[in-house]
Design a protein around this motif. Structure first.
Motif, short mmCIF file in Angstrom:
data_model
loop_
_atom_site.label_atom_id
_atom_site.label_comp_id
_atom_site.label_asym_id
_atom_site.label_seq_id
_atom_site.Cartn_x
_atom_site.Cartn_y
_atom_site.Cartn_z
N LEU A 117 0.75 -1.33 0.12
CA LEU A 117 -0.15 -0.17 -0.02
C LEU A 117 0.91 1.27 -0.04
O LEU A 117 0.32 2.35 -0.31
CB LEU A 117 -0.87 0.03 1.14
N LEU A 118 2.05 1.16 0.31
CA LEU A 118 2.94 2.29 0.41
C LEU A 118 3.11 3.12 -0.72
O LEU A 118 3.03 2.30 -1.64
CB LEU A 118 4.29 1.88 0.92
N PRO A 119 3.17 4.38 -0.97
CA PRO A 119 3.27 5.25 0.33
C PRO A 119 2.02 5.77 1.12
O PRO A 119 1.77 6.43 2.14
CB PRO A 119 3.91 6.52 -0.36
N LEU A 120 0.67 5.20 0.66
CA LEU A 120 -0.53 5.19 1.35
C LEU A 120 -0.68 4.31 2.59
O LEU A 120 0.21 3.32 2.79
CB LEU A 120 -1.63 5.05 0.60
N SER A 121 -1.57 4.67 3.29
CA SER A 121 -1.66 3.92 4.59
C SER A 121 -3.17 3.54 4.68
O SER A 121 -4.02 4.45 3.95
CB SER A 121 -1.27 4.40 6.04
N PRO A 122 -3.78 2.50 5.33
CA PRO A 122 -5.11 2.31 5.45
C PRO A 122 -5.98 3.64 5.89
O PRO A 122 -7.10 3.90 5.64
CB PRO A 122 -5.26 1.30 6.60
#
Length: 764
Positions: free
Chosen positions: A162-167
């Motif tokens: 998922l990086l650079p995003l996060s839940p």
């Protein structure tokens, strides 16, 4: 003074700038299209930076990235393939599935560079995460609602992908597909922050650990939960009952333990329940009867016990039930007739008893598999009404009686296995012979009569196993032309007589011929050396084993297993699945005579050749060394003579050899693989053989009693005893020949004793 002068200078500058400011304010605003172009160019530059880190292997077609160029960045939304924008010029969708992309997502700053991106589809490429945090922001939020990175090469944990995003930044995400990657580790509890999740698919990875119950507590909109083909452990959390909108629950092929929670009965919208290939135990809960929308119930290969809950027969929407390979028992309730929509029923490999219900309800069955149970009774005539039936497997039960001729009327039937029962009688001819049958198994029953004429109409027949019955008469010559696709022909352990029809050599696809243990006479046809499919080794599992049908917007494969029995390396073995790799000929235990045709040695793809227990004579063909991959060779109990060809030592795959009980002579070839075959019995009862592994030296074979006998003392003891009995019988016969004459003829007797008295007087 200095400060005052500075302020004065600043005022002067401002006064000079006022005209320019007024000019700017009076100018007309930029048109929306110009603004969109600026946005396009900015986001296009981000895409070009990402493109510079990628390589492509688009196969036969050009990569869509060839349309991405700096010269067309101002029109990226309209000219770049895979890019979709909104009216403001923001990229809203990036879709490049199956385009051969190699690289990482490190340069694709989803959170900052593409604030309007809602859909990202990069499935079926070769992408990895790389150093996803390098040079990109990990803050902010994302508008992503659809993320498909399936069938790539993402390693590590789910959060790494998922990086650079996060839940926490993906609160709008409703579709997440990371299936078929290299993900490992547990499913993070933090994923529950994505509260709008509807479809969650992490199947076909290497995930482990328990399923976090928080997912089902927070994902109120969840409709599909797919984690099959992993190594998930623990129990199915009772919290699953909170995901009341769930339609597809796929937990197959994991390591789940415990029982099915009763809370599963709260999933009133569930359509597909797949829990197969786990370690689940206990009884199937009665609450399953509340799943009124259920279409597929797949529970095979677990350790469920008890009976089938009668509540299941309230699920009138069911189209497929598979509870095979469990420990269920009892009878199949007659209430099954209420399931009028059933297409597939698999109760195999359990402990069911009683008779098969006379009415299974549905007339739309495509597969009925009841094998490996203890069903009693006769063949159900209602099966003849299943006009859509493709797979019928009743093997390994206790069914008896004849099989009706109407069975051959089923024009869609592909696979039929009635083996290992006690069916009897003749196989009756049908006026409408089946033309779709590919695989027929009638072995290990009590069928009688001649070779079934009904098979003459089966033009697609690939596998035929009639072994271990009481079929008689001759093997018909029409097999070679009427069943041109035959690959496996097993007629062993019957009462067939007459000669082997040479027309069998017309079966160019034949790779296994088993006519052992019959009453066949005559020669082995030389034309058998023309079996095309035995000339080259088999390397592909290319036998058809499934029929496919659409269900729930996808496909369901109904699997059938081809199994045949082969006498393999002096033992009977049942081969399943891998039989497509098997090739060989077994003509043992007949009355075949004359020599072994050297043409058989052309079949270099054979893995076994068994000609034992016949009346074959002549020598072992000198071309035997051509059978490079043969693993089992048995010429025992024949009348072969001469020496063993030296090139037999070149058979590097040979692990089972038997040349005993012939008239072979000379030195046993040595070297290579033959040195591993140290059992002297494989050469026993050949009076002229010497060398390893026999305890007979070839240098003194001419004056050695053991050499004349051949083999070891233990192996040749019957021959030694036979020789002494012959000598003894000759002495007894000679004794009575002379003394019988003396007793019967009085003049001879007087003359003999008179001579004896005369000799006695001389001695005295």
């Amino acid at each position: 003074m200095a400060l005052r002068s500075q302020k004065h200078a600043s005022k002067s500058i401002i006064l000079h700038c006022i005209p320019f400011l007024l000019l700017l304010l009076s100018a007309p605003p930029l048109p929306i299209s110009s603004t969109a172009t600026i946005i396009q160019r900015g986001e296009a530059e981000s895409l070009l930076r990402w493109k510079s880190t990628l390589s492509t292997s688009a196969g036969g077609g050009a990569s869509p990235l060839t349309t991405w160029s700096p010269a067309s960045s101002s029109s990226a939304c309209s000219s770049w393939r895979g890019v979709t924008c909104d009216a403001a010029g923001h990229v809203t969708e990036l879709s490049l599935p199956g385009t051969g992309l190699h690289g990482t997502l490190a340069a694709l700053d989803l959170a900052i560079a593409f604030p309007a991106l809602a859909k990202l589809n990069l499935r079926h490429n070769s992408l990895t995460t790389g150093d996803a945090t390098a040079g990109v922001s990990t803050t902010g939020s994302s508008n992503l609602t659809y993320l498909d990175l399936s069938d790539n090469a993402f390693p590590g944990h789910i959060l790494d992908a998922l990086l650079p995003l996060s839940p926490a930044t993906l609160r709008q995400l409703s579709y997440l597909n990371f299936s078929s990657n290299g993900l490992y580790g547990p499913i993070p509890m933090s994923l529950s922050a994505m509260e709008k999740m509807r479809v969650f698919d992490v199947s076909r990875n290497s995930l482990n650990g328990d399923i976090p119950p928080e997912l089902f507590n927070n994902w109120a909109e969840l409709t599909q939960f797919r984690v099959q083909n992993n190594s998930i452990t623990g129990r199915i959390p009772p919290a699953i009952g909170n995901a009341t909108k769930l339609q597809h629950l796929r937990l197959a092929k994991n390591k789940l333990t415990g029982e099915i929670p009763v809370e599963i009965g709260r999933l009133g919208s569930l359509q597909a329940l797949e829990l197969d290939d786990n370690f689940l135990t206990g009884m199937i809960p009665e609450s399953v009867g509340n799943l009124t929308e259920l279409v597929m119930m797949v529970l095979f290969s677990n350790s469920f016990t008890g009976v089938i809950p009668p509540e299941i027969f309230n699920l009138t929407a069911l189209r497929s039930i598979d509870v095979s390979m469990n420990q269920l028992h009892g009878e199949v309730p007659a209430a099954i007739s209420s399931l009028r929509n059933l297409r597939g029923l698999d109760l195999s490999s359990n402990k069911f008893t009683g008779t098969i219900p006379s009415d299974l309800g549905s007339r739309q069955f495509q597969t009925i598999v009841l094998a490996n149970n203890s069903f009693l009774g006769e063949f159900p005539l209602t099966f003849c009404q299943q006009n859509f039936l493709e797979i019928l497997d009743l093997s390994n039960n206790q069914l008896h009686g004849g099989i009706p001729s109407c069975l051959w009327h089923l024009q869609n039937l592909v696979f039929m296995d009635l083996s290992h029962n006690t069916f009897s009688g003749d196989v009756l001819m049908s006026t409408y012979p089946n033309s779709s049958l590919i695989s027929v198994h009638l072995a290990n029953n009590h069928f009688t009569g001649e070779y079934p004429m009904v098979l003459k109409g089966c033009k697609l027949l690939t596998i035929l196993d009639l072994g271990s019955n009481h079929f008689s008469g001759t093997i018909p010559s029409w097999i070679g032309t009427s069943n041109p696709l035959l690959r496996f022909l097993i007629l062993r352990s019957n009462v067939f007589q007459g000669s082997i029809p040479r027309e069998l050599s017309q079966l160019s696809h034949l790779q296994l011929l088993d006519l052992a243990m019959n009453n066949l006479v005559g020669l082995i046809p030389r034309s058998f050396g023309n079996f095309t499919s035995m000339i080259q080794p088999k390397t592909e599992l290319n036998l058809p084993m499934t029929t496919r049908h659409g269900i729930l917007g996808g496909y369901v494969d109904y699997v059938y297993i081809n199994r045949i029995g082969i006498n393999w390396k002096r033992q009977n073995h049942a081969f399943e699945g891998i039989i497509a790799l098997m090739a060989g000929i077994d003509l043992s235990s007949n009355y075949l005579s004359n020599e072994i045709p050297p043409e058989l040695c052309n079949l270099e793809g054979m893995r076994f050749l068994n000609l034992s227990r016949n009346r074959l004579s002549g020598v072992i063909p000198k071309e035997i060394g051509n059978l490079k991959i043969v693993e089992s060779l048995d010429f025992s109990w024949n009348e072969l003579f001469g020496s063993i060809p030296s090139n037999i030592s070149e058979l590097m795959s040979l692990s089972s050899l038997n040349l005993s009980n012939n008239h072979l002579s000379g030195e046993i070839p040595s070297g290579y693989q033959l040195r591993t075959l140290a059992d002297p019995s494989i050469y026993g009862n050949n009076f002229g053989l010497c060398g390893f592994p026999l305890n007979i030296s070839c240098s003194n074979i001419s004056n050695s009693t053991p050499a004349l006998i051949g083999g070891s003392k233990d192996n040749n003891e019957p021959e030694i005893l036979s020789w002494f009995y012959s000598v003894f019988a000759g002495l007894v016969f000679g004794f009575w020949l002379w003394f019988g004459v003396l007793l019967l003829f009085k003049p001879w007797r007087f003359a003999f004793f008179h001579q004896v008295d005369h000799i006695q007087k001389k001695i005295m």
